[in-house]
Enzyme design. Sequence first.
Site, PDB file in Angstrom:
ATOM      1  N   ASN A 207       0.838  -1.196   0.000  1.00  0.00           N
ATOM      2  CA  ASN A 207       0.000   0.000   0.000  1.00  0.00           C
ATOM      3  C   ASN A 207       0.876   1.249   0.000  1.00  0.00           C
ATOM      4  O   ASN A 207       2.098   1.153   0.022  1.00  0.00           O
ATOM      5  CB  ASN A 207      -0.976  -0.023   1.181  1.00  0.00           C
ATOM      6  CG  ASN A 207      -0.247  -0.076   2.498  1.00  0.00           C
ATOM      7  OD1 ASN A 207       0.445   0.862   2.869  1.00  0.00           O
ATOM      8  ND2 ASN A 207      -0.370  -1.193   3.206  1.00  0.00           N
ATOM      9  N   ALA A 273       1.263   1.445  11.668  1.00  0.00           N
ATOM     10  CA  ALA A 273       1.532   0.766  10.397  1.00  0.00           C
ATOM     11  C   ALA A 273       0.242   0.537   9.618  1.00  0.00           C
ATOM     12  O   ALA A 273      -0.831   0.361  10.201  1.00  0.00           O
ATOM     13  CB  ALA A 273       2.214  -0.573  10.653  1.00  0.00           C
ATOM     14  N   ASP A 277      -4.453  -6.398   5.404  1.00  0.00           N
ATOM     15  CA  ASP A 277      -5.471  -7.225   6.067  1.00  0.00           C
ATOM     16  C   ASP A 277      -5.514  -8.626   5.466  1.00  0.00           C
ATOM     17  O   ASP A 277      -6.039  -9.548   6.075  1.00  0.00           O
ATOM     18  CB  ASP A 277      -6.850  -6.567   5.931  1.00  0.00           C
ATOM     19  CG  ASP A 277      -6.925  -5.300   6.777  1.00  0.00           C
ATOM     20  OD1 ASP A 277      -6.365  -5.306   7.886  1.00  0.00           O
ATOM     21  OD2 ASP A 277      -7.519  -4.308   6.314  1.00  0.00           O
ATOM     22  N   LYS A 287       8.736 -17.259  -9.913  1.00  0.00           N
ATOM     23  CA  LYS A 287       7.985 -16.199 -10.574  1.00  0.00           C
ATOM     24  C   LYS A 287       6.835 -16.788 -11.414  1.00  0.00           C
ATOM     25  O   LYS A 287       7.074 -17.720 -12.196  1.00  0.00           O
ATOM     26  CB  LYS A 287       8.933 -15.397 -11.471  1.00  0.00           C
ATOM     27  CG  LYS A 287       8.305 -14.187 -12.067  1.00  0.00           C
ATOM     28  CD  LYS A 287       9.277 -13.415 -12.938  1.00  0.00           C
ATOM     29  CE  LYS A 287       8.487 -12.425 -13.755  1.00  0.00           C
ATOM     30  NZ  LYS A 287       9.145 -12.034 -14.982  1.00  0.00           N
ATOM     31  N   ASP A 304      -4.442  -9.596  13.150  1.00  0.00           N
ATOM     32  CA  ASP A 304      -4.585  -8.186  13.513  1.00  0.00           C
ATOM     33  C   ASP A 304      -3.705  -7.911  14.738  1.00  0.00           C
ATOM     34  O   ASP A 304      -3.984  -8.378  15.839  1.00  0.00           O
ATOM     35  CB  ASP A 304      -6.058  -7.871  13.810  1.00  0.00           C
ATOM     36  CG  ASP A 304      -6.280  -6.371  13.933  1.00  0.00           C
ATOM     37  OD1 ASP A 304      -5.451  -5.701  14.573  1.00  0.00           O
ATOM     38  OD2 ASP A 304      -7.272  -5.875  13.375  1.00  0.00           O
ATOM     39  N   ILE A 305      -2.632  -7.159  14.508  1.00  0.00           N
ATOM     40  CA  ILE A 305      -1.639  -6.959  15.583  1.00  0.00           C
ATOM     41  C   ILE A 305      -2.245  -6.113  16.700  1.00  0.00           C
ATOM     42  O   ILE A 305      -2.121  -6.427  17.881  1.00  0.00           O
ATOM     43  CB  ILE A 305      -0.361  -6.296  15.028  1.00  0.00           C
ATOM     44  CG1 ILE A 305       0.119  -7.042  13.781  1.00  0.00           C
ATOM     45  CG2 ILE A 305       0.744  -6.283  16.095  1.00  0.00           C
ATOM     46  CD1 ILE A 305       1.197  -6.328  13.005  1.00  0.00           C
ATOM     47  N   PHE A 322      -4.470   3.392  14.966  1.00  0.00           N
ATOM     48  CA  PHE A 322      -4.779   4.375  13.933  1.00  0.00           C
ATOM     49  C   PHE A 322      -5.965   3.864  13.130  1.00  0.00           C
ATOM     50  O   PHE A 322      -6.143   2.659  12.994  1.00  0.00           O
ATOM     51  CB  PHE A 322      -3.579   4.573  12.996  1.00  0.00           C
ATOM     52  CG  PHE A 322      -2.619   5.618  13.469  1.00  0.00           C
ATOM     53  CD1 PHE A 322      -1.873   5.410  14.617  1.00  0.00           C
ATOM     54  CD2 PHE A 322      -2.461   6.813  12.773  1.00  0.00           C
ATOM     55  CE1 PHE A 322      -0.983   6.375  15.070  1.00  0.00           C
ATOM     56  CE2 PHE A 322      -1.576   7.784  13.214  1.00  0.00           C
ATOM     57  CZ  PHE A 322      -0.837   7.566  14.369  1.00  0.00           C
ATOM     58  N   LYS A 336     -13.521   0.787  15.946  1.00  0.00           N
ATOM     59  CA  LYS A 336     -12.193   0.163  16.013  1.00  0.00           C
ATOM     60  C   LYS A 336     -11.598   0.300  17.403  1.00  0.00           C
ATOM     61  O   LYS A 336     -10.984  -0.629  17.923  1.00  0.00           O
ATOM     62  CB  LYS A 336     -11.258   0.827  14.999  1.00  0.00           C
ATOM     63  CG  LYS A 336     -11.172   0.053  13.724  1.00  0.00           C
ATOM     64  CD  LYS A 336     -10.392   0.751  12.655  1.00  0.00           C
ATOM     65  CE  LYS A 336     -11.049   0.419  11.320  1.00  0.00           C
ATOM     66  NZ  LYS A 336     -10.473   1.144  10.220  1.00  0.00           N
ATOM     67  N   LYS A 340     -10.970  -3.262  19.154  1.00  0.00           N
ATOM     68  CA  LYS A 340      -9.568  -3.689  19.288  1.00  0.00           C
ATOM     69  C   LYS A 340      -9.029  -3.396  20.688  1.00  0.00           C
ATOM     70  O   LYS A 340      -7.860  -3.580  20.958  1.00  0.00           O
ATOM     71  CB  LYS A 340      -8.718  -3.011  18.211  1.00  0.00           C
ATOM     72  CG  LYS A 340      -9.186  -3.339  16.790  1.00  0.00           C
ATOM     73  CD  LYS A 340      -8.139  -2.986  15.757  1.00  0.00           C
ATOM     74  CE  LYS A 340      -8.667  -3.168  14.341  1.00  0.00           C
ATOM     75  NZ  LYS A 340      -7.607  -3.157  13.337  1.00  0.00           N
TER      76      LYS A 340
HETATM   77  N1  CTP Z   1      -3.772  -3.112  12.296  1.00  0.00           N
HETATM   78  C1  CTP Z   1      -2.966  -4.107  12.806  1.00  0.00           C
HETATM   79  N2  CTP Z   1      -2.904  -5.324  12.208  1.00  0.00           N
HETATM   80  C2  CTP Z   1      -3.628  -5.581  11.109  1.00  0.00           C
HETATM   81  C3  CTP Z   1      -4.460  -4.572  10.565  1.00  0.00           C
HETATM   82  C4  CTP Z   1      -4.510  -3.340  11.188  1.00  0.00           C
HETATM   83  O1  CTP Z   1      -2.300  -3.874  13.815  1.00  0.00           O
HETATM   84  N3  CTP Z   1      -3.532  -6.773  10.523  1.00  0.00           N
HETATM   85  C5  CTP Z   1      -3.842  -1.826  13.003  1.00  0.00           C
HETATM   86  C6  CTP Z   1      -3.288  -0.664  12.253  1.00  0.00           C
HETATM   87  O2  CTP Z   1      -1.914  -0.490  12.507  1.00  0.00           O
HETATM   88  C7  CTP Z   1      -4.109   0.483  12.806  1.00  0.00           C
HETATM   89  C8  CTP Z   1      -5.451  -0.155  13.099  1.00  0.00           C
HETATM   90  O3  CTP Z   1      -5.183  -1.538  13.202  1.00  0.00           O
HETATM   91  O4  CTP Z   1      -3.590   0.942  14.028  1.00  0.00           O
HETATM   92  C9  CTP Z   1      -6.544   0.119  12.109  1.00  0.00           C
HETATM   93  O5  CTP Z   1      -6.270  -0.423  10.898  1.00  0.00           O
HETATM   94  P1  CTP Z   1      -7.297  -0.375   9.638  1.00  0.00           P
HETATM   95  O6  CTP Z   1      -6.662  -1.113   8.525  1.00  0.00           O
HETATM   96  O7  CTP Z   1      -7.744   1.010   9.382  1.00  0.00           O
HETATM   97  O8  CTP Z   1      -8.521  -1.107  10.213  1.00  0.00           O
HETATM   98  P2  CTP Z   1      -9.056  -2.533  10.053  1.00  0.00           P
HETATM   99  O9  CTP Z   1      -9.287  -3.060  11.403  1.00  0.00           O
HETATM  100  O10 CTP Z   1      -8.197  -3.316   9.159  1.00  0.00           O
HETATM  101  O11 CTP Z   1     -10.487  -2.308   9.450  1.00  0.00           O
HETATM  102  P3  CTP Z   1     -10.968  -2.008   7.964  1.00  0.00           P
HETATM  103  O12 CTP Z   1      -9.859  -2.424   7.025  1.00  0.00           O
HETATM  104  O13 CTP Z   1     -12.200  -2.812   7.858  1.00  0.00           O
HETATM  105  O14 CTP Z   1     -11.228  -0.533   7.941  1.00  0.00           O
END
Ligand code: CTP
Length: 398
Positions: A207, A273, A277, A287, A304-305, A322, A336, A340
């Site tokens: 990304n 970060a 997902d 390759k 999800d960390i 974030f 969130k 979380k």
């Molecule tokens: N985050 C994380 N580990 C993941 C995905 C997200 O730690 N696998 C953390 C990001 O670092 C951020 C927060 O979760 O602090 C929100 O991430 P975001 O991608 O916006 O939210 P999601 O929970 O993935 O929800 P969605 O994609 O449905 O908006």
Amino acid sequence: MGKHVVIGISGGIAAYKTMQLIRLFKKGGYEVRVTATRNALQFVTPLTIETLSQNKLYTDMFDPNRTMEVEHIALADWADALVVAPATANILGKFAHGIADDALSTLFLAVKKPVFLAPAMNSNMFENTVVQDNIRLLHERGCHILTPNEGFLACGTTGSGRMQEPEEIFERVDEELANDHTLQDKRVLITAGPTYEPIDPVRFIGNHSSGLMGFCLAEAAARKGAQVTIVSGPSSCTAKHPNIHRVDVKTAEEMYQQCMKIVDQQDIVIMSAAVADYTPAHPAPEKIKKEQAGMAVELVRTKDILASVGKIKRDNQLLIGFALETENEVENAKKKLHNKNADLIVLNSLRTAGAGFRTATNQVTIFSKDGREFASELKSKQEIAEEILQTALMYIQK
Ligand code: CTP
């Protein structure tokens, strides 16, 4: 109100560069007062100094026109820092041995604030053990030594002894003064940047995150005295502060593993970060060659960390997440925060011009678990980092 810096100039040719240093401090919003030795005024004039600093020059302890306050004491109290540039071998010798026979050396003894010394002299003089011993002594007593650079010297030779450039001196002092020690002895874990999820050895899913917000947070926390670990996905940002330990990772799984190893020891955890997902279920070992038809990549969820840390966090750990949203921003961010189990969530809106990915600026709203809301203006990511930490400080258990 701006910070107060006293610049001490001793008698070396580099004194001409100190005029630029005065300008930099003025531009940086500092109030500047200058004291110069008699020899310094062979190289630069009082008029230049007074015009640039917009203050009276302090030179003579026995000036009949002086005010009744004891000037070197008043100046020492007024200063937030003393910066001596250039610091000649002579003035370093006086400082190291308590000789106070002019305004600058007397001021040095009276100052209880941070002192920065920018030595400048011929390289043979600089390498002389007497000078080196004096510098070591001053360093051991807590002075910040701005080690001279190597380069062309005014005496025609090349070597060490060239005063640091005004920009370097200004930055070092400015950074040091920004350190307010409010996170002294705290451990802070920050995640930053994107993750790269491999499709095959050549391609990945990634990304646009640059990591800048996370690195600004790391610098700001380190400046406040914290021991910082930044676990970063691929990012061209660099960590400068010595209290920052950088751990490089590529994938969400690696980021998860690295964070879980150390999360227990942390006081504050900030997850900035942009973690993928989803990750390819079966990354190809070689390759992938193109075929005529389209192709599909099977994806599976990553861990999800933030949520994982939320599950195991202790009461005395502060967890900050974030949220990057494009619609129903506030509602999603609050969801969130709750789902979380974070203490604070920082909402980035991609709708705001100048905020979000690959910009130097950001605008955020911070929501807290106790229902409060802190909105920022559009500011540099450094300033936003500072605001996030200020908010965190309100919630951290001392
Ligand atoms: N985050 C994380 N580990 C993941 C995905 C997200 O730690 N696998 C953390 C990001 O670092 C951020 C927060 O979760 O602090 C929100 O991430 P975001 O991608 O916006 O939210 P999601 O929970 O993935 O929800 P969605 O994609 O449905 O908006």
